[in-house]
Design a protein around this motif. Structure first.
Motif, short mmCIF file in Angstrom:
data_model
loop_
_atom_site.label_atom_id
_atom_site.label_comp_id
_atom_site.label_asym_id
_atom_site.label_seq_id
_atom_site.Cartn_x
_atom_site.Cartn_y
_atom_site.Cartn_z
N ASP A 38 0.79 -1.14 -0.04
CA ASP A 38 0.06 0.06 -0.22
C ASP A 38 0.82 1.08 -0.04
O ASP A 38 1.81 1.25 0.82
N PRO A 39 0.74 2.11 -0.91
CA PRO A 39 1.67 3.32 -0.99
C PRO A 39 1.49 4.14 -0.09
O PRO A 39 2.65 5.07 0.37
N ARG A 40 0.37 4.15 0.63
CA ARG A 40 0.15 5.14 1.76
C ARG A 40 0.68 4.61 3.03
O ARG A 40 0.81 3.28 3.15
N PHE A 41 1.20 5.47 3.97
CA PHE A 41 1.46 4.95 5.41
C PHE A 41 0.52 5.04 6.50
O PHE A 41 0.06 4.04 6.92
N GLY A 42 0.09 6.00 6.68
CA GLY A 42 -0.85 6.21 7.96
C GLY A 42 -2.18 5.57 7.63
O GLY A 42 -2.67 5.28 8.55
N ARG A 43 -2.75 5.53 6.53
CA ARG A 43 -3.88 4.96 6.14
C ARG A 43 -3.62 3.57 5.26
O ARG A 43 -4.65 3.29 4.33
N CYS A 44 -2.56 2.92 5.26
CA CYS A 44 -2.46 1.74 4.52
C CYS A 44 -3.41 0.79 5.32
O CYS A 44 -3.74 0.86 6.38
N GLN A 45 -3.84 -0.28 4.64
CA GLN A 45 -4.93 -1.23 5.17
C GLN A 45 -4.28 -2.09 6.20
O GLN A 45 -5.11 -2.27 7.23
N CYS A 46 -2.95 -2.61 5.99
CA CYS A 46 -2.49 -3.26 7.20
C CYS A 46 -1.23 -3.08 7.19
O CYS A 46 -0.51 -2.60 6.44
N LEU A 47 -0.43 -3.83 8.19
CA LEU A 47 1.09 -3.70 8.36
C LEU A 47 1.62 -5.17 8.38
O LEU A 47 1.05 -5.97 9.38
N VAL A 48 2.36 -5.53 7.64
CA VAL A 48 2.88 -6.79 7.83
C VAL A 48 4.49 -6.83 8.33
O VAL A 48 5.17 -5.85 7.79
N LEU A 49 4.49 -7.42 9.50
CA LEU A 49 5.65 -7.52 10.35
C LEU A 49 6.68 -8.81 9.96
O LEU A 49 5.96 -9.83 9.66
N VAL A 50 7.79 -8.68 9.36
CA VAL A 50 8.71 -9.72 8.96
C VAL A 50 9.79 -9.81 9.73
O VAL A 50 10.67 -8.63 9.84
N ASN A 51 10.08 -11.05 10.16
CA ASN A 51 11.46 -11.26 10.82
C ASN A 51 12.15 -12.48 9.90
O ASN A 51 11.68 -13.48 10.12
N ARG A 52 12.95 -11.81 9.14
CA ARG A 52 13.64 -13.03 8.13
C ARG A 52 14.62 -14.01 8.89
O ARG A 52 14.80 -15.03 8.52
N GLU A 53 15.36 -13.42 9.95
CA GLU A 53 16.23 -14.52 10.67
C GLU A 53 15.36 -15.78 11.18
O GLU A 53 15.99 -16.71 11.05
N ASN A 54 14.24 -15.50 11.51
CA ASN A 54 13.71 -17.03 11.90
C ASN A 54 12.25 -17.27 10.98
O ASN A 54 11.67 -18.03 11.63
#
Length: 127
Positions: free
Chosen positions: A17-33
């Motif tokens: 989503d190109p928007r920050f404050g009004r993006c639909q959701c946030l995907v949090l990624v931890n590549r190490e695990n």
């Protein structure tokens, strides 16, 4: 290291989503695990201060980097105070953006790349 990506849906294969404050959701990624999770954006329906609210959520989640399309000055200030790096101009999918980030191919922002209230239809920051 936990990285947050603005997304239209809650999966690594979702479009960013190109928007920050009004993006639909946030995907949090931890590549190490090889772990990821999706969280609802608490600022999406805010009457004001959406970027600040979204940024504070990510500060509280202790992310180390944020990948965005556009971000306004108030949200950027929250990240700068917290020492969180912001990389801008993402497109494609969450997975593609994470890959570009890990290969060092995304530009690190030193300030906002959007005007305030752009997520509400305001537009891009002038160059």
């Amino acid at each position: 290291m936990q990285v947050a990506v603005c997304a239209q849906e809650g999966s690594p294969d979702a479009a960013v989503d190109p928007r920050f404050g009004r993006c639909q959701c946030l995907v949090l990624v931890n590549r190490e695990n090889n772990y990821w999770e999706s969280i609802a954006n608490p600022g999406i329906n805010s009457s004001g201060g959406a970027g600040i609210q979204t940024a504070q959520t990510l500060v509280d989640r202790r992310v180390e980097a944020v990948l965005v399309g556009r971000i306004g000055p108030k949200a950027m200030a929250v990240f700068q105070r917290a020492g969180i790096k912001v990389f801008g101009g993402i497109t494609g999918t969450v997975r593609e953006s994470i890959d570009l980030y890990h290969r060092g191919k995304l530009p690190l922002l030193d300030g906002a790349n959007s005007i305030a209230h752009a997520g509400m239809g305001g537009g891009f920051k002038k160059a």
